[in-house]
Design a protein around this motif. Sequence first.
Motif, PDB file in Angstrom:
ATOM      1  N   GLN A 193       0.867  -1.229   0.082  1.00 10.74           N
ATOM      2  CA  GLN A 193       0.074  -0.196   0.021  1.00 10.74           C
ATOM      3  C   GLN A 193       0.937   1.371   0.193  1.00 10.74           C
ATOM      4  O   GLN A 193       0.637   2.274  -0.904  1.00 10.74           O
ATOM      5  CB  GLN A 193      -1.042  -0.112   1.238  1.00 10.74           C
ATOM      6  N   ALA A 194       1.974   1.125   0.962  1.00 11.95           N
ATOM      7  CA  ALA A 194       2.972   2.172   0.884  1.00 11.95           C
ATOM      8  C   ALA A 194       3.601   2.623  -0.416  1.00 11.95           C
ATOM      9  O   ALA A 194       3.617   3.679  -1.105  1.00 11.95           O
ATOM     10  CB  ALA A 194       3.766   2.161   1.836  1.00 11.95           C
ATOM     11  N   ALA A 195       4.021   1.556  -1.196  1.00 11.88           N
ATOM     12  CA  ALA A 195       4.666   1.597  -2.410  1.00 11.88           C
ATOM     13  C   ALA A 195       3.532   2.206  -3.512  1.00 11.88           C
ATOM     14  O   ALA A 195       3.935   3.000  -4.245  1.00 11.88           O
ATOM     15  CB  ALA A 195       5.142   0.271  -2.936  1.00 11.88           C
ATOM     16  N   PHE A 196       2.324   1.851  -3.571  1.00  8.83           N
ATOM     17  CA  PHE A 196       1.416   2.070  -4.371  1.00  8.83           C
ATOM     18  C   PHE A 196       1.194   3.427  -4.131  1.00  8.83           C
ATOM     19  O   PHE A 196       1.029   4.404  -5.123  1.00  8.83           O
ATOM     20  CB  PHE A 196       0.149   1.392  -4.118  1.00  8.83           C
ATOM     21  N   SER A 197       0.886   4.079  -2.817  1.00 10.39           N
ATOM     22  CA  SER A 197       0.511   5.685  -2.415  1.00 10.39           C
ATOM     23  C   SER A 197       1.807   6.376  -3.101  1.00 10.39           C
ATOM     24  O   SER A 197       1.597   7.503  -3.605  1.00 10.39           O
ATOM     25  CB  SER A 197       0.429   5.660  -1.180  1.00 10.39           C
ATOM     26  N   TYR A 198       3.080   5.780  -2.878  1.00 11.12           N
ATOM     27  CA  TYR A 198       4.252   6.614  -3.227  1.00 11.12           C
ATOM     28  C   TYR A 198       4.315   6.905  -4.785  1.00 11.12           C
ATOM     29  O   TYR A 198       4.470   8.037  -5.201  1.00 11.12           O
ATOM     30  CB  TYR A 198       5.515   6.001  -2.823  1.00 11.12           C
ATOM     31  N   ILE A 199       3.907   5.733  -5.453  1.00 17.51           N
ATOM     32  CA  ILE A 199       4.119   6.075  -6.890  1.00 17.51           C
ATOM     33  C   ILE A 199       2.871   6.936  -7.526  1.00 17.51           C
ATOM     34  O   ILE A 199       3.238   7.653  -8.564  1.00 17.51           O
ATOM     35  CB  ILE A 199       3.991   4.477  -7.495  1.00 17.51           C
ATOM     36  N   ARG A 200       1.689   6.911  -6.839  1.00 17.06           N
ATOM     37  CA  ARG A 200       0.715   7.697  -7.122  1.00 17.06           C
ATOM     38  C   ARG A 200       1.229   9.372  -6.943  1.00 17.06           C
ATOM     39  O   ARG A 200       0.899  10.103  -7.932  1.00 17.06           O
ATOM     40  CB  ARG A 200      -0.551   7.480  -6.492  1.00 17.06           C
ATOM     41  N   SER A 201       1.831   9.344  -5.816  1.00 14.84           N
ATOM     42  CA  SER A 201       2.124  10.878  -5.470  1.00 14.84           C
ATOM     43  C   SER A 201       3.401  11.383  -6.480  1.00 14.84           C
ATOM     44  O   SER A 201       3.550  12.619  -6.673  1.00 14.84           O
ATOM     45  CB  SER A 201       2.592  10.795  -4.094  1.00 14.84           C
ATOM     46  N   ARG A 202       4.245  10.285  -7.069  1.00 15.63           N
ATOM     47  CA  ARG A 202       5.316  10.795  -7.973  1.00 15.63           C
ATOM     48  C   ARG A 202       5.111  10.348  -9.323  1.00 15.63           C
ATOM     49  O   ARG A 202       5.972  10.097 -10.168  1.00 15.63           O
ATOM     50  CB  ARG A 202       6.599  10.113  -7.381  1.00 15.63           C
ATOM     51  N   SER A 203       3.867  10.194  -9.793  1.00 13.41           N
ATOM     52  CA  SER A 203       3.575   9.692 -11.091  1.00 13.41           C
ATOM     53  C   SER A 203       4.198  10.365 -12.254  1.00 13.41           C
ATOM     54  O   SER A 203       4.580  10.007 -13.093  1.00 13.41           O
ATOM     55  CB  SER A 203       2.211   9.538 -11.398  1.00 13.41           C
ATOM     56  N   GLY A 204       4.298  11.865 -11.970  1.00 16.07           N
ATOM     57  CA  GLY A 204       4.495  12.835 -13.011  1.00 16.07           C
ATOM     58  C   GLY A 204       6.290  12.327 -13.140  1.00 16.07           C
ATOM     59  O   GLY A 204       6.619  12.493 -14.280  1.00 16.07           O
ATOM     60  N   ASP A 205       6.906  12.539 -12.050  1.00 14.86           N
ATOM     61  CA  ASP A 205       8.382  12.335 -12.142  1.00 14.86           C
ATOM     62  C   ASP A 205       8.785  10.941 -12.894  1.00 14.86           C
ATOM     63  O   ASP A 205       9.976  10.686 -13.175  1.00 14.86           O
ATOM     64  CB  ASP A 205       8.919  12.569 -10.662  1.00 14.86           C
ATOM     65  N   LEU A 206       7.918   9.815 -12.636  1.00 16.23           N
ATOM     66  CA  LEU A 206       8.107   8.732 -13.056  1.00 16.23           C
ATOM     67  C   LEU A 206       7.531   8.293 -14.527  1.00 16.23           C
ATOM     68  O   LEU A 206       7.819   7.070 -14.795  1.00 16.23           O
ATOM     69  CB  LEU A 206       7.601   7.679 -12.079  1.00 16.23           C
ATOM     70  N   ASN A 207       7.104   9.338 -15.219  1.00 14.47           N
ATOM     71  CA  ASN A 207       6.612   8.989 -16.430  1.00 14.47           C
ATOM     72  C   ASN A 207       5.343   8.096 -16.441  1.00 14.47           C
ATOM     73  O   ASN A 207       5.359   7.126 -17.481  1.00 14.47           O
ATOM     74  CB  ASN A 207       7.589   8.457 -17.388  1.00 14.47           C
ATOM     75  N   ILE A 208       4.550   8.377 -15.461  1.00 16.65           N
ATOM     76  CA  ILE A 208       3.430   7.246 -15.510  1.00 16.65           C
ATOM     77  C   ILE A 208       2.192   7.886 -15.394  1.00 16.65           C
ATOM     78  O   ILE A 208       2.070   9.170 -14.909  1.00 16.65           O
ATOM     79  CB  ILE A 208       3.510   6.467 -13.949  1.00 16.65           C
ATOM     80  N   ASP A 209       0.931   7.640 -16.185  1.00 14.28           N
ATOM     81  CA  ASP A 209      -0.214   8.246 -16.290  1.00 14.28           C
ATOM     82  C   ASP A 209      -0.667   8.573 -14.780  1.00 14.28           C
ATOM     83  O   ASP A 209      -0.937   7.673 -14.129  1.00 14.28           O
ATOM     84  CB  ASP A 209      -1.096   7.487 -16.971  1.00 14.28           C
ATOM     85  N   PRO A 210      -0.958   9.801 -14.491  1.00 15.52           N
ATOM     86  CA  PRO A 210      -1.507  10.088 -13.213  1.00 15.52           C
ATOM     87  C   PRO A 210      -2.805   9.531 -12.837  1.00 15.52           C
ATOM     88  O   PRO A 210      -3.116   9.365 -11.652  1.00 15.52           O
ATOM     89  CB  PRO A 210      -1.834  11.765 -13.239  1.00 15.52           C
ATOM     90  N   ASN A 211      -3.577   8.860 -13.776  1.00 11.93           N
ATOM     91  CA  ASN A 211      -4.803   8.376 -13.769  1.00 11.93           C
ATOM     92  C   ASN A 211      -4.881   7.052 -14.003  1.00 11.93           C
ATOM     93  O   ASN A 211      -5.675   6.282 -14.055  1.00 11.93           O
ATOM     94  CB  ASN A 211      -5.994   8.951 -14.558  1.00 11.93           C
ATOM     95  N   PHE A 212      -3.592   6.585 -13.628  1.00  8.07           N
ATOM     96  CA  PHE A 212      -3.323   4.995 -13.967  1.00  8.07           C
ATOM     97  C   PHE A 212      -4.305   4.122 -12.883  1.00  8.07           C
ATOM     98  O   PHE A 212      -4.551   2.920 -13.159  1.00  8.07           O
ATOM     99  CB  PHE A 212      -1.951   4.316 -13.746  1.00  8.07           C
ATOM    100  N   ASN A 213      -4.504   4.538 -11.661  1.00 10.70           N
ATOM    101  CA  ASN A 213      -4.982   3.945 -10.863  1.00 10.70           C
ATOM    102  C   ASN A 213      -6.643   3.692 -10.866  1.00 10.70           C
ATOM    103  O   ASN A 213      -7.308   3.053 -10.290  1.00 10.70           O
ATOM    104  CB  ASN A 213      -4.837   4.569  -9.243  1.00 10.70           C
ATOM    105  N   GLU A 214      -7.030   4.848 -11.868  1.00 13.11           N
ATOM    106  CA  GLU A 214      -8.716   4.507 -12.156  1.00 13.11           C
ATOM    107  C   GLU A 214      -8.917   3.787 -13.525  1.00 13.11           C
ATOM    108  O   GLU A 214     -10.136   3.188 -13.616  1.00 13.11           O
ATOM    109  CB  GLU A 214      -9.151   6.054 -12.307  1.00 13.11           C
ATOM    110  N   LYS A 215      -8.009   3.462 -14.443  1.00 10.05           N
ATOM    111  CA  LYS A 215      -8.176   2.889 -15.522  1.00 10.05           C
ATOM    112  C   LYS A 215      -7.446   1.401 -15.338  1.00 10.05           C
ATOM    113  O   LYS A 215      -7.764   0.662 -16.413  1.00 10.05           O
ATOM    114  CB  LYS A 215      -7.155   3.510 -16.754  1.00 10.05           C
ATOM    115  N   ASN A 216      -6.734   1.126 -14.317  1.00  4.14           N
ATOM    116  CA  ASN A 216      -6.245  -0.189 -14.496  1.00  4.14           C
ATOM    117  C   ASN A 216      -6.353  -1.017 -13.141  1.00  4.14           C
ATOM    118  O   ASN A 216      -6.554  -0.514 -12.209  1.00  4.14           O
ATOM    119  CB  ASN A 216      -4.606  -0.282 -14.662  1.00  4.14           C
TER     120      ASN A 216
END
Length: 773
Positions: free
Chosen positions: A637-660
Amino acid sequence: MVENKRQIPLLPLRGLLVFPSMVLHLDVGRQKSVQAIEKVMEEDQQILLATQKEISIDDPTEEEIYRVGTLAKVKNLLKLPNGTVRIHVEGLKRARIEKYLEMDEYLYVEAVIEDEEDVSPTTELQALMRNLLTMFEQYTKVSKKVSAETVTIVKDIQDPSRFADVISANLPLKLAQKQTLLELTSVEDRLLQLIEILNNEQEVLGLEKKIGQRVKKSMEKTQKEYYLREQLKAIQKELGDKEGRSGEVSTLREKIEELDMPENIKEKALKELDRFEKMPANSAESSVLRTYLDWLIQLPWTFETEDQLDVIRAEEILNEDHHGLEKVKERVLEYLAVQQLTRELKGPILCLAGPPGVGKTSLAKSIARSLNRKFVRISLGGVRDEAEIRGHRRTYVGAMPGRVIQGMKKAGSINPVFLLDEIDKMANDFRGDPSAALLEVLDPEQNNTFSDHYIEEAYDLSKVMFVTTANNIGTIPGPLLDRMEIISIAGYTEVEKIEIAKDYLLPKQMKDHGLTKGMLQVKDEAIQKVVRYYTREAGVRSLERQMATLCRKTAKRIVSQEKKRVVLTAKTVEDLLGKPRFRYGMAEEEDQVGAVTGLAYTSAGGDTLSIEVSVAPGKGKLTLTGQLGDVMKESAQAAFSYIRSRSGDLNIDPNFNEKNDIHIHVPEGATPKDGPSAGITMATALVSALTGRKVKKEVGMTGEMTLRGRVLPIGGLKEKSMSAHRAGLRTIIIPKDNEKDLEDVPDSVRSDLTYILVSHLDEVLEHALGEME
C-alpha cells in the motif's frame, strides 16, 4: 547459758566437723596437731576441735580456721606405725575462740566454753522436736543415707539441744551448713534451721526420684525398642529380607553423613529421614519421602569438576569439531581467558541463534569438551507448564523436580555446560508461563538461590554455564532475551558446506555405514554438485542426509556387485541420487518487466523471493496474493501511494489507478510471508510494470520504504547476502544504514557480490531498471 574462759590446745580438722555429744575416731598426722594431743594427754585430756575453711592447707593461720568449734575429750590414743596418731574423741560443748596464744609449737588458744543449763523443754520446743522427728523419719525412708538405728536413738533423746545436735551430725550436709548449725547458740533457732534444711532436702529428693523414674522409663523404652528391633531383624532374616527398613535407614543415614552437603540441606535430609523411619512401610507417604531423600542424596551440592583452562587446547578442540563459526569460538575463548585470570567469573548465558542444521547443539557439546566440563541438554520445545522448570510440589501425586534440577542430577557436578535447546519454542497456557520461570534460572544475580518446588531448599546454579539455542529470537520474550548474550550463527556458504562435507559429514557417515577410505572415494566436484542441486538450506542437515544416501547406495553396490572400490564424480552422483531437486542459480535468465528478485530472511536462513506485478485495464482495483502478512500488505500500500504521488516524475499516467487493475503476487502462495523488508522490491516491480522498463536480471534488493521514498534499514543482511550468492545474483541493493553489517558477510560471498548502498527509492530505480524501450 553460762560462759567460762579457758586456755586450751587447738586441733584443726580438715573436711570434718564434730558436734557436742558426737563420738568418733580421728587420724592425726600433722606435727603441731600430734604435739597438741600429747600436751592434753598429760593434763585433763580435753582439746578444742575447730574446722579449717580450706582442706588443702597444711599449716593454717588463725584466719583460715572457723572461730566456733567443739570442746572434746580424748578418750583413747593409739600410735600407728606410719607415725600418725589415732584418737577416740567425744564432743562435749560448743566453744568460741577469743584469741590465739601460741602458734609455733602447737596451736594454743583462749576460748569461751558455753555451758548449757538443763532446762525442761517447753511446749513450743516439743512441737518443733516432734515436727522435726517426723520429717527426719520421712527423710531416712526416702534417702536411705541414714540407718534405722539412728532414728531409734533420736526418738529416745529428750534434751532439745542434744536432739538437734545428733540430727545435725547424721545429716549428709555440706561443711558450711554444718558450721552454721554449730554456730547457732539458740536451740529453737537450730530446730527451725533443721526443719528448713529437711524440707529443702525432701524437695530435692522428690525431684531426684522423678528424674530417676523418668530416666528409668526412658532406658526401659530404649531397651524395649532395641529388643523389638533385634526381634524384627531376626524375623526379617528368617523371611529372607536381610536388611529391611532399619537397614535401609542406616544406609541412607551413612550416605547423608558422608556427603559434603550444606548444613541446612543435611539437617533437612536427616529430619526427613527420621520421619521416614517412624512412618509405616505400607503408607503412601513413605514411598514419596523415600524418593525425596534419594533426590537430596543424588543431587550434586558442592562437587564441581576442575576446568581445564587452556585456551590453545580449547581452540584446537573447537576447530576440530566445527568449521567456521569464528565469532562463537572467539566468545568461548574470551570466557576461558577471563576464567584463567580470575577463576571467579559467573557463568555467562550464551544464546546461539540461527537456522536449523548450522551446528548450535553440537557447538555446545564442543564448548563442554573444551572446558572439560559435564554436558547436559534439555529440550524446551513445546513446554507449556511452569512446573516443567520449577518442579511440582510434593503434595501432588507423581510429583518430581523440574527439568533444571533433573539436569543437574544427571550432570553430577554443580558447574556443567547446560544446554537449553529450542528456547524460542516454549509456549504458555493456563498452567503458567515457563519462560517466566526461566528468568530466575538465567539471571546470574538470582540463580545462586534457585528455588525448585519439589526440593524446597535453595539450589546454587551460579557456576553453571548456560547455553541456549533458538531459530528465531523474535519469539523469545523481552525480559528473557535481555538475560542472554545473543550470538548469531548464519548459514554456511557453498565453499564452507563443501569443506564441512569433506572433513566432517562424509567421514562420519562412512564410519557409520562400515565403509573405509579404500572402498569409497568422493571427488570434490561430486560434493559440489550435491550442495548445489540436491540441497537448499542454511545448515548442513539435509547435506548430511545426502551423504548418508551416497554411503548407503555405495554399500549396496559393494555387497551386491562385489565391487571393491567406488569412485563418485559429478556425473555418477545423479545415478545414485536421481534427478537434481533444485535449479542452481535462481536469478532470472533474462530481464523482465514487473518481476523483481527480493531477499528474505526466514527461520531457516536467507532466501530469494520473486515479486511479480501485472497491470490490466480495469477500474483501479489493487489485488495482493501469495499468503502475505499484514506488514507486507502495508508495504504494498505504501509503495502504491508513493507511486501515485510521484507519477509525473516517473513518467506514469496520473490516472493509472482509475483505468487499470493492479495485481501484486509473490509466488509459492502456500508459504506464509511477512516482514518489513519488501517495500522497495514491490515499489520497483510496480514502477517496472507501469512504465514498461525492464528489471535487470542480476539485481536483487532488500529494504523497507516510507511514503516519501526514504529507504529504511533491514536485518539479516548476512543471511540475505548468502541466499543471493547461492541464487546467482551479482548485484544487491541494500539500505545505506546497513553498511556497518557488511563486515559480517563472509569474504567469499562479499567478493562475488556488488553492493549498492541507497537511501532513496529514486536511487533504487536508477540501478535496478533498464532504459525505457
